[in-house]
Design an enzyme around this catalytic site. Sequence first.
Site, PDB file in Angstrom:
ATOM      1  N   ASN A  50     -40.878  -2.686  75.745  1.00 13.35           N
ATOM      2  CA  ASN A  50     -41.783  -2.606  74.599  1.00 13.35           C
ATOM      3  C   ASN A  50     -41.313  -1.446  73.721  1.00 13.35           C
ATOM      4  OD1 ASN A  50     -43.889  -2.299  72.808  1.00 13.35           O
ATOM      5  ND2 ASN A  50     -45.390  -1.647  74.352  1.00 13.35           N
ATOM      6  N   TRP A  51     -40.638  -1.787  72.649  1.00 12.97           N
ATOM      7  CA  TRP A  51     -40.051  -0.724  71.813  1.00 12.97           C
ATOM      8  C   TRP A  51     -41.080  -0.026  70.936  1.00 12.97           C
ATOM      9  CZ3 TRP A  51     -34.857  -3.108  69.618  1.00 12.97           C
ATOM     10  CH2 TRP A  51     -34.051  -3.497  70.698  1.00 12.97           C
ATOM     11  N   SER A  78     -44.858   4.766  82.243  1.00 18.31           N
ATOM     12  CA  SER A  78     -43.816   5.694  82.680  1.00 18.31           C
ATOM     13  C   SER A  78     -42.886   5.116  83.756  1.00 18.31           C
ATOM     14  CB  SER A  78     -44.432   7.024  83.141  1.00 18.31           C
ATOM     15  OG  SER A  78     -45.136   7.626  82.063  1.00 18.31           O
ATOM     16  N   GLY A 135     -41.932   1.169  78.214  1.00 16.18           N
ATOM     17  CA  GLY A 135     -41.956   1.716  76.858  1.00 16.18           C
ATOM     18  C   GLY A 135     -40.774   2.640  76.630  1.00 16.18           C
ATOM     19  N   GLY A 136     -41.014   3.951  76.776  1.00 18.00           N
ATOM     20  CA  GLY A 136     -40.002   4.974  76.474  1.00 18.00           C
ATOM     21  C   GLY A 136     -38.620   4.691  77.042  1.00 18.00           C
ATOM     22  N   GLU A 156     -51.542  -1.774  82.970  1.00 17.18           N
ATOM     23  CA  GLU A 156     -51.041  -0.516  82.424  1.00 17.18           C
ATOM     24  C   GLU A 156     -52.156   0.530  82.403  1.00 17.18           C
ATOM     25  OE1 GLU A 156     -47.341  -1.164  79.826  1.00 17.18           O
ATOM     26  OE2 GLU A 156     -49.076  -1.384  78.547  1.00 17.18           O
ATOM     27  N   GLU A 206     -52.654   0.699  73.214  1.00 10.48           N
ATOM     28  CA  GLU A 206     -52.551   1.379  71.910  1.00 10.48           C
ATOM     29  C   GLU A 206     -53.247   0.562  70.831  1.00 10.48           C
ATOM     30  OE1 GLU A 206     -48.326   1.929  72.057  1.00 10.48           O
ATOM     31  OE2 GLU A 206     -48.632   3.358  73.700  1.00 10.48           O
TER      32      GLU A 206
END
Length: 255
Positions: free
Chosen positions: A9-10, A213, A234-235, A167, A97
Amino acid sequence: MRRIIIAGNWKMNKTSFEAIELVNVLKRDLSTVKEVDIVVCPPFTALTEVSDLLVETNIELGAQNVYWEDSGAFTGEIAGSMLKHIGVKYVIIGHSERRQFFAETNETVQKRIKAALKNELTPIVCIGESLKEREANQTFAVIKNQFEGGFAGFTPQEILKMVIAYEPVWAIGTGKTATAQQAQEVHQYIRDLLKTKYGEETAEEIRIQYGGSVKPENIRELISQTDIDGALVGGASLQADSFSKIVKNCCPVLK
Ligand code: PGA
């Protein structure tokens, strides 16, 4: 047997130029991987370019949201048919988010899931509790509420076309991963909810990803848990090296 699915997920990162650079490296690094479903979810502005690059590769394309109407006066929104038309296969729905910053609710999640299914897109539906909710021992109640609200009214055939992502909000972008046991406990609870609602056979087929994470160092322990079938990353999906390592650490033959 459930196939492991790793999705990147960018979020709101990468211009289309940067997206092309990243995907070219991923294509090269991951070309031999056959055991895992691999998905990248760039921002809308990079979908077309990335889609072209992914033709006849083992990496599939996802979007980060979809609107529930087919077309019309909805300035700024994107319809499922538009995504389908450019080769999108998956769509993230109900990310925390979006729930937190963009007024996403269980009702809008449910409408988006319907729109995705109508356009033959696989929804990756996110659910998860905040830190405050976990500390107040509300985790299961929150998951149940999001599950019952967001997934209301779907048939077993429809639910089989979805992926669920657990999540925990406190683990997203914080570097704090849920322990494999903490994650497994909630994944098992989600599968139990699925069993009650759709029956054992259906529940056993649905893939439940963990997100929050995820890194090359912790993916192996996470996916070794009975009910964890992959990850929404994500990151660590923003660098080719870490995303490729996460995928490869899921493949026994490549370990
Ligand atoms: P993170 O994000 O891997 O950066 O924690 C996960 C997600 O929000 O899907």
